[in-house]
Design a protein around this motif. Structure first.
Motif, PDB file in Angstrom:
ATOM      1  N   PRO A 100      58.443 -58.871  12.329  1.00 58.21           N
ATOM      2  CA  PRO A 100      57.383 -57.877  12.500  1.00 58.21           C
ATOM      3  C   PRO A 100      55.989 -58.496  12.606  1.00 58.21           C
ATOM      4  CG  PRO A 100      58.208 -57.854  10.253  1.00 58.21           C
ATOM      5  CD  PRO A 100      59.125 -58.736  11.034  1.00 58.21           C
ATOM      6  N   ILE A 101      55.802 -59.643  11.983  1.00 61.96           N
ATOM      7  CA  ILE A 101      54.494 -60.302  12.067  1.00 61.96           C
ATOM      8  C   ILE A 101      54.236 -60.765  13.501  1.00 61.96           C
ATOM      9  CG2 ILE A 101      53.017 -62.093  11.111  1.00 61.96           C
ATOM     10  CD1 ILE A 101      53.954 -59.895   9.154  1.00 61.96           C
ATOM     11  N   GLU A 102      55.256 -61.294  14.171  1.00 64.76           N
ATOM     12  CA  GLU A 102      55.098 -61.697  15.565  1.00 64.76           C
ATOM     13  C   GLU A 102      54.839 -60.493  16.463  1.00 64.76           C
ATOM     14  OE1 GLU A 102      58.337 -64.029  16.920  1.00 64.76           O
ATOM     15  OE2 GLU A 102      57.956 -65.712  15.552  1.00 64.76           O
ATOM     16  N   LEU A 103      55.490 -59.371  16.164  1.00 59.27           N
ATOM     17  CA  LEU A 103      55.237 -58.159  16.951  1.00 59.27           C
ATOM     18  C   LEU A 103      53.780 -57.730  16.825  1.00 59.27           C
ATOM     19  CD1 LEU A 103      58.392 -55.936  16.254  1.00 59.27           C
ATOM     20  CD2 LEU A 103      57.855 -57.255  18.316  1.00 59.27           C
ATOM     21  N   ASP A 129      56.385 -53.727   5.966  1.00 60.33           N
ATOM     22  CA  ASP A 129      57.748 -53.201   5.947  1.00 60.33           C
ATOM     23  C   ASP A 129      58.217 -52.970   7.377  1.00 60.33           C
ATOM     24  OD1 ASP A 129      57.789 -53.191   3.213  1.00 60.33           O
ATOM     25  OD2 ASP A 129      57.397 -51.045   3.009  1.00 60.33           O
ATOM     26  N   ALA A 130      59.520 -53.153   7.618  1.00 62.16           N
ATOM     27  CA  ALA A 130      60.095 -52.931   8.946  1.00 62.16           C
ATOM     28  C   ALA A 130      61.357 -52.091   8.812  1.00 62.16           C
ATOM     29  CB  ALA A 130      60.403 -54.258   9.638  1.00 62.16           C
ATOM     30  N   SER A 131      61.480 -51.074   9.665  1.00 63.63           N
ATOM     31  CA  SER A 131      62.668 -50.218   9.700  1.00 63.63           C
ATOM     32  C   SER A 131      63.227 -50.207  11.117  1.00 63.63           C
ATOM     33  CB  SER A 131      62.323 -48.786   9.268  1.00 63.63           C
ATOM     34  OG  SER A 131      61.777 -48.770   7.972  1.00 63.63           O
ATOM     35  N   TYR A 132      64.567 -50.080  11.219  1.00 63.39           N
ATOM     36  CA  TYR A 132      65.248 -50.082  12.507  1.00 63.39           C
ATOM     37  C   TYR A 132      66.030 -48.785  12.666  1.00 63.39           C
ATOM     38  CZ  TYR A 132      64.265 -55.104  12.168  1.00 63.39           C
ATOM     39  OH  TYR A 132      63.651 -56.328  12.028  1.00 63.39           O
ATOM     40  N   GLY A 133      65.990 -48.227  13.876  1.00 65.13           N
ATOM     41  CA  GLY A 133      66.732 -46.997  14.126  1.00 65.13           C
ATOM     42  C   GLY A 133      66.557 -46.535  15.565  1.00 65.13           C
ATOM     43  N   ALA A 139      67.848 -49.352  24.766  1.00 71.53           N
ATOM     44  CA  ALA A 139      69.068 -50.160  24.708  1.00 71.53           C
ATOM     45  C   ALA A 139      69.247 -50.819  23.346  1.00 71.53           C
ATOM     46  CB  ALA A 139      69.040 -51.208  25.813  1.00 71.53           C
ATOM     47  N   ALA A 140      68.152 -51.121  22.674  1.00 66.56           N
ATOM     48  CA  ALA A 140      68.189 -51.744  21.351  1.00 66.56           C
ATOM     49  C   ALA A 140      67.481 -50.839  20.357  1.00 66.56           C
ATOM     50  CB  ALA A 140      67.524 -53.128  21.402  1.00 66.56           C
ATOM     51  N   PRO A 141      67.760 -50.989  19.062  1.00 65.19           N
ATOM     52  CA  PRO A 141      67.083 -50.151  18.064  1.00 65.19           C
ATOM     53  C   PRO A 141      65.575 -50.314  18.102  1.00 65.19           C
ATOM     54  CG  PRO A 141      68.967 -51.268  17.095  1.00 65.19           C
ATOM     55  CD  PRO A 141      68.784 -51.856  18.461  1.00 65.19           C
ATOM     56  N   ASP A 142      64.873 -49.215  17.865  1.00 61.95           N
ATOM     57  CA  ASP A 142      63.415 -49.257  17.775  1.00 61.95           C
ATOM     58  C   ASP A 142      63.013 -49.838  16.422  1.00 61.95           C
ATOM     59  OD1 ASP A 142      62.893 -47.737  20.311  1.00 61.95           O
ATOM     60  OD2 ASP A 142      63.987 -46.196  19.214  1.00 61.95           O
ATOM     61  N   VAL A 143      61.795 -50.349  16.352  1.00 63.57           N
ATOM     62  CA  VAL A 143      61.297 -50.987  15.137  1.00 63.57           C
ATOM     63  C   VAL A 143      60.035 -50.263  14.678  1.00 63.57           C
ATOM     64  CG1 VAL A 143      60.616 -53.150  14.032  1.00 63.57           C
ATOM     65  CG2 VAL A 143      62.178 -53.188  15.999  1.00 63.57           C
TER      66      VAL A 143
END
Length: 249
Positions: A100-103, A129-133, A139-143
């Motif tokens: 998440p820091i790189e994002l 904090d980072a959550s995935y869903g 195509a891939a889970p959102d962050v």
């Protein structure tokens, strides 16, 4: 919420009617089913022998006897039986973790001052904090990334990143005091603390809970709820009661 410096996916119980013995139609203990008594008579036995003789005669001819048909075949029935389909996959789906820091630091929509202030609270531990869903059917889970303060863990920014051609793009930003976002069954839930004049940081007056849903190519507001907190909660804690006046003598 955890702590930038001062600025998250039963067992069965036998019921009272689950009889392990099978229940059903049973006679009471000590009782037996009556046996049927067979009374043989000369006329009855003669009629039985005649019936058996007629049955054997029919089987020996080429007409309708059961011996002409032979044993019943079961291969055709087995071939026609439907093949059971394999059970559908269930359980939590795995998500590839991202930094998440790189994002945040690679996000062109964030200011350079924000990126410079994004520092670890201790060692390499960032207040993030980072959550995935699944929020945008990508195509891939959102962050979902929440950024907080180090001291008291107050949220100061929420960001949603969506997979696009192997990379991630920022599709949602909320930068307010005391803001935090979560994923709830495909919805983005953003909670904002509401402070009245004179409210301490630890005791806001209420909160706004806003539900967002992905529509086309962006998030749109779907629902909004406001909650007022009790003003009595947290007040007067730790205060000693005033001493009472001694009675007049």
């Amino acid at each position: 919420m955890r702590g930038i410096d001062d600025g998250p996916d039963g067992g069965r119980h036998d019921g009272p009617f689950d009889d392990p013995s099978g229940g059903g139609d049973r006679l009471a203990a000590g009782r037996r089913r009556p046996r049927r008594t067979v009374r043989a008579a000369g006329a009855t036995a003669t009629a039985g022998l005649v019936a058996v003789g007629l049955s054997l005669a029919a089987c020996s001819t080429g007409g309708t006897g059961s011996r002409d048909e032979g044993a019943a075949r079961t291969d055709g029935i087995a071939a026609a039986a439907p093949t059971p389909s394999p059970p559908a996959a269930t359980g939590p789906q795995s998500a590839e973790r991202v930094d998440p820091i790189e994002l945040l630091k690679g996000d062109p929509k964030l200011g350079e001052r924000f990126k410079a202030d994004l520092k670890p609270c201790a060692a390499d531990s960032y207040p993030v904090d980072a959550s995935y869903g699944n929020l945008t059917d990508a195509a891939a889970p959102d962050v979902v990334v929440n950024v907080m303060t180090c001291g008291d863990g107050i949220g100061i920014g929420t960001y949603v990143y969506r997979d696009r051609s192997g990379g991630y793009e920022n599709v949602f930003t909320a930068e307010d005091a005391a803001v935090y976002a979560t994923i709830d069954r495909g919805d983005l839930i953003v909670t904002k603390q509401v402070y009245a004049k004179g409210d301490p940081v630890a005791y806001p007056s209420g909160e706004d809970v806003i539900t967002y849903r992905w529509t086309g190519s962006r998030f749109t507001q779907h629902d909004w709820v406001h909650n007022d907190y009790s003003r009595s909660v947290g007040e007067g804690e730790g205060l000693e009661p005033a001493p009472s006046e001694p009675p007049a003598g």
